[in-house]
Design an enzyme around this catalytic site. Sequence first.
Site, short mmCIF file in Angstrom:
data_model
loop_
_atom_site.label_atom_id
_atom_site.label_comp_id
_atom_site.label_asym_id
_atom_site.label_seq_id
_atom_site.Cartn_x
_atom_site.Cartn_y
_atom_site.Cartn_z
N GLY A 1 18.32 29.98 -10.50
CA GLY A 1 19.75 30.04 -10.20
C GLY A 1 20.03 30.27 -8.72
N GLU B 1 19.89 26.95 -7.20
CA GLU B 1 21.09 26.22 -7.65
C GLU B 1 22.34 26.71 -6.94
OE1 GLU B 1 20.02 27.14 -11.79
OE2 GLU B 1 20.16 24.99 -12.17
C1 HXC Z 1 15.44 40.01 -12.84
C2 HXC Z 1 14.00 40.13 -11.06
C3 HXC Z 1 14.06 38.73 -10.90
C4 HXC Z 1 14.90 37.98 -11.79
C5 HXC Z 1 12.75 39.54 -9.40
N1 HXC Z 1 13.18 40.58 -10.11
N2 HXC Z 1 13.28 38.39 -9.86
N3 HXC Z 1 14.69 40.76 -12.03
N4 HXC Z 1 15.55 38.66 -12.74
N5 HXC Z 1 15.05 36.68 -11.69
C6 HXC Z 1 12.84 41.99 -9.93
C7 HXC Z 1 11.46 42.34 -10.46
O1 HXC Z 1 11.52 42.56 -11.85
C8 HXC Z 1 11.14 43.57 -9.67
O2 HXC Z 1 11.80 44.70 -10.20
C9 HXC Z 1 11.79 43.30 -8.33
O3 HXC Z 1 12.77 42.31 -8.55
C10 HXC Z 1 10.79 42.79 -7.30
O4 HXC Z 1 10.14 41.65 -7.87
P1 HXC Z 1 8.56 41.44 -7.84
O5 HXC Z 1 8.27 40.41 -8.86
O6 HXC Z 1 7.87 42.75 -7.94
O7 HXC Z 1 8.37 40.88 -6.35
P2 HXC Z 1 7.23 39.87 -5.83
O8 HXC Z 1 5.89 40.25 -6.41
O9 HXC Z 1 7.39 39.85 -4.34
O10 HXC Z 1 7.59 38.45 -6.43
C11 HXC Z 1 8.80 37.78 -6.03
C12 HXC Z 1 9.12 36.61 -7.00
C13 HXC Z 1 9.10 37.12 -8.44
C14 HXC Z 1 8.08 35.49 -6.82
C15 HXC Z 1 10.50 36.08 -6.59
O11 HXC Z 1 9.95 38.28 -8.52
C16 HXC Z 1 9.59 36.14 -9.44
O12 HXC Z 1 8.84 35.23 -9.83
N6 HXC Z 1 10.82 36.32 -9.93
C17 HXC Z 1 11.37 35.51 -11.01
C18 HXC Z 1 11.74 34.15 -10.48
C19 HXC Z 1 12.32 33.27 -11.61
O13 HXC Z 1 11.63 32.95 -12.60
N7 HXC Z 1 13.58 32.87 -11.44
C20 HXC Z 1 14.22 31.98 -12.38
C21 HXC Z 1 14.96 32.78 -13.40
S1 HXC Z 1 15.72 31.75 -14.60
P3 HXC Z 1 11.05 45.77 -11.17
O14 HXC Z 1 12.08 46.86 -11.29
O15 HXC Z 1 10.79 45.05 -12.43
O16 HXC Z 1 9.80 46.14 -10.43
C22 HXC Z 1 17.09 31.15 -13.88
C23 HXC Z 1 17.97 30.29 -14.74
C24 HXC Z 1 19.18 29.80 -13.98
O17 HXC Z 1 17.37 31.37 -12.75
C25 HXC Z 1 20.26 29.38 -14.94
C26 HXC Z 1 21.61 29.21 -14.28
C27 HXC Z 1 22.14 30.38 -13.50
#
Ligand code: HXC
Length: 260
Positions: free
Chosen positions: A111, A114
């Site tokens: 997102g 996006e």
């Molecule tokens: C909730 C999130 C998050 C997310 C990160 N965090 N991304 N929480 N939703 N999308 C939180 C983690 O849980 C963590 O908190 C803190 O942020 C730091 O993240 P880390 O993972 O520890 O950091 P890092 O190791 O540096 O990795 C960074 C990252 C990774 C590569 C960006 O966080 C990641 O892969 N995030 C998810 C990316 C993702 O899949 N996005 C798409 C989502 S679906 P805690 O408290 O847990 O330690 C989507 C659908 C869109 O977007 C639909 C329309 C809007």
Amino acid sequence: ASFEMIKTEKKGAKQNVAVVTLNRPKALNALCKQLVVELSQAVEDFSKDDSVGAIIITGSDKAFAAGADIKEMLNKTYSGNFKDGLLVELEKIKKCKKPVVAAVNGYALGGGCELAMLCDIIYAGDKAKFGQPEVTIGTIPGAGGTQRIARSCGKSKAMEICLTGNQFTAQEAEQMGLVSKVIPADQLLDETVKLCEKIASHSPLIISMCKESVNVAFESTLEQGLRFEQRAFYATFATEDRKEGMGAFVEKRSPNFKNN
Ligand code: HXC
């Protein structure tokens, strides 16, 4: 309005550039409901503020936005999504008549990517990382990812990005036409403000007509788009600012646009 998950300010020599900074560092600016509601409210407020000529959306050095909030989505249902209009707030930003520019440092994933793409222009810091990782968590892009990448970069890139979930760099994003400029990370905001000051130096009325016309290119056939543009061009002749702009050129002076 007072916000918890974003910061708002005005920048530029004339204070006519609005900056909305996503500020939820502990979750890498994951787009939870509250953040998105605040963001769309801020954009709406600035769109009604006559002193503002363009709006920047930015995040932190580490993350523009790491996507929709996965913890918040975990127990969502189809009917729940449908009823609370998960994506309605983001659509409001798209409808803003003023130019909205994304200044992306760090992660713009899911997102977050996006959100950047629904802005009118994307400037990226040289360390920015883009991607649509939804498939890695069992879902697909929902705020335009499959459509906007396909339209701006073609089918093969869109498929590769959406089907692998792989991240790609700012430089790659620029090469494929998703991003218009890559800038050293520490200069990104200043350069984006300069871009917006340039845009804001023109007539706001004419700028919004021009934005509307470019957007038609994404929503119509070429023939319909050309007709729309032609009518909008003719329509500028009903404005004071068109007279002022051409008059100023002929009189060899700077124009003084009145937004009229
Ligand atoms: C909730 C999130 C998050 C997310 C990160 N965090 N991304 N929480 N939703 N999308 C939180 C983690 O849980 C963590 O908190 C803190 O942020 C730091 O993240 P880390 O993972 O520890 O950091 P890092 O190791 O540096 O990795 C960074 C990252 C990774 C590569 C960006 O966080 C990641 O892969 N995030 C998810 C990316 C993702 O899949 N996005 C798409 C989502 S679906 P805690 O408290 O847990 O330690 C989507 C659908 C869109 O977007 C639909 C329309 C809007």
